[in-house]
Design a protein around this motif. Structure first.
Motif, PDB file in Angstrom:
ATOM      1  N   PRO A 190     -54.189 -80.117 -40.427  1.00 16.59           N
ATOM      2  CA  PRO A 190     -55.579 -79.649 -40.347  1.00 16.59           C
ATOM      3  C   PRO A 190     -56.115 -79.762 -38.923  1.00 16.59           C
ATOM      4  O   PRO A 190     -55.516 -80.446 -38.088  1.00 16.59           O
ATOM      5  N   LEU A 191     -57.217 -79.060 -38.681  1.00 13.69           N
ATOM      6  CA  LEU A 191     -57.842 -79.085 -37.363  1.00 13.69           C
ATOM      7  C   LEU A 191     -58.517 -80.439 -37.130  1.00 13.69           C
ATOM      8  O   LEU A 191     -59.568 -80.720 -37.708  1.00 13.69           O
ATOM      9  N   VAL A 192     -57.875 -81.284 -36.339  1.00 12.07           N
ATOM     10  CA  VAL A 192     -58.477 -82.569 -35.929  1.00 12.07           C
ATOM     11  C   VAL A 192     -58.070 -82.811 -34.486  1.00 12.07           C
ATOM     12  O   VAL A 192     -56.984 -82.394 -34.071  1.00 12.07           O
ATOM     13  N   PRO A 193     -58.913 -83.498 -33.700  1.00 14.47           N
ATOM     14  CA  PRO A 193     -58.507 -83.776 -32.325  1.00 14.47           C
ATOM     15  C   PRO A 193     -57.325 -84.735 -32.299  1.00 14.47           C
ATOM     16  O   PRO A 193     -57.254 -85.652 -33.114  1.00 14.47           O
ATOM     17  N   ALA A 194     -56.396 -84.518 -31.386  1.00  9.82           N
ATOM     18  CA  ALA A 194     -55.318 -85.494 -31.175  1.00  9.82           C
ATOM     19  C   ALA A 194     -55.982 -86.771 -30.681  1.00  9.82           C
ATOM     20  O   ALA A 194     -57.043 -86.719 -30.045  1.00  9.82           O
ATOM     21  N   GLU A 195     -55.353 -87.908 -30.965  1.00 13.09           N
ATOM     22  CA  GLU A 195     -55.970 -89.198 -30.601  1.00 13.09           C
ATOM     23  C   GLU A 195     -56.347 -89.278 -29.131  1.00 13.09           C
ATOM     24  O   GLU A 195     -57.406 -89.774 -28.770  1.00 13.09           O
ATOM     25  N   GLU A 196     -55.450 -88.769 -28.281  1.00  7.87           N
ATOM     26  CA  GLU A 196     -55.683 -88.904 -26.843  1.00  7.87           C
ATOM     27  C   GLU A 196     -56.382 -87.679 -26.242  1.00  7.87           C
ATOM     28  O   GLU A 196     -56.505 -87.569 -25.022  1.00  7.87           O
ATOM     29  N   ALA A 197     -56.870 -86.746 -27.103  1.00  9.58           N
ATOM     30  CA  ALA A 197     -57.492 -85.534 -26.562  1.00  9.58           C
ATOM     31  C   ALA A 197     -58.841 -85.841 -25.909  1.00  9.58           C
ATOM     32  O   ALA A 197     -59.595 -86.700 -26.383  1.00  9.58           O
ATOM     33  N   ILE A 198     -59.121 -85.122 -24.830  1.00  9.92           N
ATOM     34  CA  ILE A 198     -60.440 -85.181 -24.206  1.00  9.92           C
ATOM     35  C   ILE A 198     -61.316 -84.185 -24.959  1.00  9.92           C
ATOM     36  O   ILE A 198     -60.970 -83.001 -25.057  1.00  9.92           O
ATOM     37  N   ILE A 199     -62.429 -84.667 -25.529  1.00 11.58           N
ATOM     38  CA  ILE A 199     -63.290 -83.774 -26.309  1.00 11.58           C
ATOM     39  C   ILE A 199     -64.397 -83.217 -25.407  1.00 11.58           C
ATOM     40  O   ILE A 199     -65.101 -83.983 -24.734  1.00 11.58           O
ATOM     41  N   ILE A 200     -64.504 -81.897 -25.363  1.00 13.30           N
ATOM     42  CA  ILE A 200     -65.544 -81.273 -24.529  1.00 13.30           C
ATOM     43  C   ILE A 200     -66.436 -80.407 -25.419  1.00 13.30           C
ATOM     44  O   ILE A 200     -65.951 -79.466 -26.055  1.00 13.30           O
ATOM     45  N   ASP A 201     -67.733 -80.750 -25.474  1.00 14.18           N
ATOM     46  CA  ASP A 201     -68.694 -79.907 -26.192  1.00 14.18           C
ATOM     47  C   ASP A 201     -69.169 -78.842 -25.209  1.00 14.18           C
ATOM     48  O   ASP A 201     -69.841 -79.150 -24.221  1.00 14.18           O
ATOM     49  N   THR A 202     -68.795 -77.580 -25.483  1.00 11.61           N
ATOM     50  CA  THR A 202     -69.070 -76.507 -24.518  1.00 11.61           C
ATOM     51  C   THR A 202     -70.452 -75.874 -24.707  1.00 11.61           C
ATOM     52  O   THR A 202     -70.805 -74.967 -23.971  1.00 11.61           O
ATOM     53  N   THR A 203     -71.226 -76.347 -25.704  1.00  9.63           N
ATOM     54  CA  THR A 203     -72.567 -75.793 -25.918  1.00  9.63           C
ATOM     55  C   THR A 203     -73.381 -75.983 -24.638  1.00  9.63           C
ATOM     56  O   THR A 203     -73.493 -77.113 -24.158  1.00  9.63           O
ATOM     57  N   GLY A 204     -73.895 -74.896 -24.098  1.00 12.11           N
ATOM     58  CA  GLY A 204     -74.745 -75.008 -22.913  1.00 12.11           C
ATOM     59  C   GLY A 204     -73.981 -75.177 -21.603  1.00 12.11           C
ATOM     60  O   GLY A 204     -74.602 -75.248 -20.544  1.00 12.11           O
ATOM     61  N   LEU A 205     -72.660 -75.238 -21.655  1.00 15.96           N
ATOM     62  CA  LEU A 205     -71.879 -75.326 -20.408  1.00 15.96           C
ATOM     63  C   LEU A 205     -71.381 -73.931 -20.036  1.00 15.96           C
ATOM     64  O   LEU A 205     -71.093 -73.117 -20.916  1.00 15.96           O
ATOM     65  N   THR A 206     -71.249 -73.675 -18.740  1.00 13.76           N
ATOM     66  CA  THR A 206     -70.648 -72.400 -18.346  1.00 13.76           C
ATOM     67  C   THR A 206     -69.136 -72.540 -18.458  1.00 13.76           C
ATOM     68  O   THR A 206     -68.595 -73.655 -18.492  1.00 13.76           O
ATOM     69  N   ILE A 207     -68.489 -71.383 -18.485  1.00  9.49           N
ATOM     70  CA  ILE A 207     -67.014 -71.387 -18.566  1.00  9.49           C
ATOM     71  C   ILE A 207     -66.445 -72.169 -17.388  1.00  9.49           C
ATOM     72  O   ILE A 207     -65.538 -72.991 -17.550  1.00  9.49           O
ATOM     73  N   ASN A 208     -67.014 -71.920 -16.195  1.00  9.71           N
ATOM     74  CA  ASN A 208     -66.474 -72.601 -15.011  1.00  9.71           C
ATOM     75  C   ASN A 208     -66.655 -74.111 -15.084  1.00  9.71           C
ATOM     76  O   ASN A 208     -65.802 -74.858 -14.612  1.00  9.71           O
ATOM     77  N   GLN A 209     -67.775 -74.550 -15.660  1.00  7.99           N
ATOM     78  CA  GLN A 209     -67.984 -76.004 -15.791  1.00  7.99           C
ATOM     79  C   GLN A 209     -66.912 -76.622 -16.692  1.00  7.99           C
ATOM     80  O   GLN A 209     -66.406 -77.710 -16.415  1.00  7.99           O
ATOM     81  N   VAL A 210     -66.574 -75.911 -17.750  1.00  8.49           N
ATOM     82  CA  VAL A 210     -65.560 -76.435 -18.669  1.00  8.49           C
ATOM     83  C   VAL A 210     -64.200 -76.484 -17.966  1.00  8.49           C
ATOM     84  O   VAL A 210     -63.501 -77.516 -17.998  1.00  8.49           O
ATOM     85  N   VAL A 211     -63.869 -75.382 -17.290  1.00  8.16           N
ATOM     86  CA  VAL A 211     -62.564 -75.331 -16.599  1.00  8.16           C
ATOM     87  C   VAL A 211     -62.491 -76.441 -15.550  1.00  8.16           C
ATOM     88  O   VAL A 211     -61.467 -77.110 -15.408  1.00  8.16           O
ATOM     89  N   GLU A 212     -63.595 -76.636 -14.830  1.00  3.90           N
ATOM     90  CA  GLU A 212     -63.625 -77.673 -13.790  1.00  3.90           C
ATOM     91  C   GLU A 212     -63.340 -79.059 -14.370  1.00  3.90           C
ATOM     92  O   GLU A 212     -62.578 -79.833 -13.807  1.00  3.90           O
ATOM     93  N   GLN A 213     -63.991 -79.352 -15.517  1.00  2.00           N
ATOM     94  CA  GLN A 213     -63.755 -80.664 -16.168  1.00  2.00           C
ATOM     95  C   GLN A 213     -62.281 -80.829 -16.513  1.00  2.00           C
ATOM     96  O   GLN A 213     -61.707 -81.905 -16.382  1.00  2.00           O
ATOM     97  N   MET A 214     -61.696 -79.740 -16.976  1.00  2.00           N
ATOM     98  CA  MET A 214     -60.284 -79.816 -17.383  1.00  2.00           C
ATOM     99  C   MET A 214     -59.380 -80.027 -16.169  1.00  2.00           C
ATOM    100  O   MET A 214     -58.473 -80.862 -16.207  1.00  2.00           O
ATOM    101  N   VAL A 215     -59.655 -79.270 -15.104  1.00  6.78           N
ATOM    102  CA  VAL A 215     -58.829 -79.391 -13.897  1.00  6.78           C
ATOM    103  C   VAL A 215     -58.909 -80.821 -13.375  1.00  6.78           C
ATOM    104  O   VAL A 215     -57.891 -81.423 -13.023  1.00  6.78           O
TER     105      VAL A 215
END
Ligand code: DC
Length: 225
Positions: A190-215
């Protein structure tokens, strides 16, 4: 160190595919959209008039078809049995039925096997629902993207509009909620975060902000190796 694999999971409309493509480009990795494989299979079943409650028949179909993804990130194409279904798999008829297909354990087994072989030599950004937990448990970076249902429905509505489909927001919210429910409550992976996954709530974030956090996270992970 083996070549970097990045796992991105999350519910429909959380922005996974947009950020995954950008991230893959930025890091020089290959983007793989695993949802497109479940969609291609669903499209094929619709063409062949399958009964979507007949799990045995759908499982058999999943072992017979040949799904091919051709990707250079800019140009992503999906083929099933030699037919280009890239546009067709986004049709609302497919979206409405795909979770029914994706919950069948035998179907998942066949898809996961193919996905693992695509990532075997490393160098992929793969998005889906079970990438961090099942497909690539050893991925060096794992992310789980979320967003509110309203925002996800609005994004879906914009995408569909560009493709010429006009679907009311309420319809999309209902569809997304139903799809979330099936994806989160199915027995197999089922859809669940992996234990070590970084959770990012993208509501209100721009695409670039999300990509930047990931990089940034990936750079930290790479520094620690
Ligand atoms: O990401 P998407 O909307 O294209 O996914 C289509 C469906 O496939 C969705 O109902 C969840 C399912 N899916 C899955 O179960 N596992 C994956 N790795 C990818 C998608």
């Amino acid at each position: 160190m083996s070549k970097l694999n990045v796992a991105i999971d999350g519910p429909a409309g959380a922005g996974k595919s947009t950020v995954a493509k950008l991230l893959a480009d930025k890091l020089g990795l290959l983007y793989i959209d695993t949802g497109s494989m479940y969609r291609a299979l669903t499209w094929k079943a619709l063409q062949l008039n399958y009964d979507f409650n007949d799990t045995a028949a759908l499982a058999e179909l999943s072992s017979e078809v040949m799904i091919k993804l051709i990707t250079d990130n800019q140009n992503y194409r999906v083929f099933i049995d030699g037919e280009d279904v890239t546009g067709k798999i986004r049709q609302p008829e497919v979206s409405q039925r795909v979770s029914l297909v994706a919950r069948i354990p035998e179907v998942r087994k066949n898809m996961v096997r193919q996905q693992q072989s695509m990532a075997a030599s490393g160098g992929v950004v793969m998005d889906g629902r079970d990438i961090g937990t099942r497909v690539l448990p050893d991925a060096q970076a794992k992310f789980f993207l979320t967003a509110s249902i309203e925002e996800r429905a609005r994004r879906r509505q914009r995408d569909l509009k560009q493709k010429g489909y006009h679907v009311p927001l309420e319809t999309l919210m209902a569809e997304i909620s139903q799809r979330d429910y099936i994806d989160q409550n199915r027995e197999t992976d089922p859809l669940v975060p992996a234990e070590e996954a970084i959770i990012i709530d993208t509501t209100g974030l721009t695409i670039n902000q999300v990509v930047e956090q990931m990089v940034q996270h990936i750079e930290n992970v790479s520094d620690c190796k």
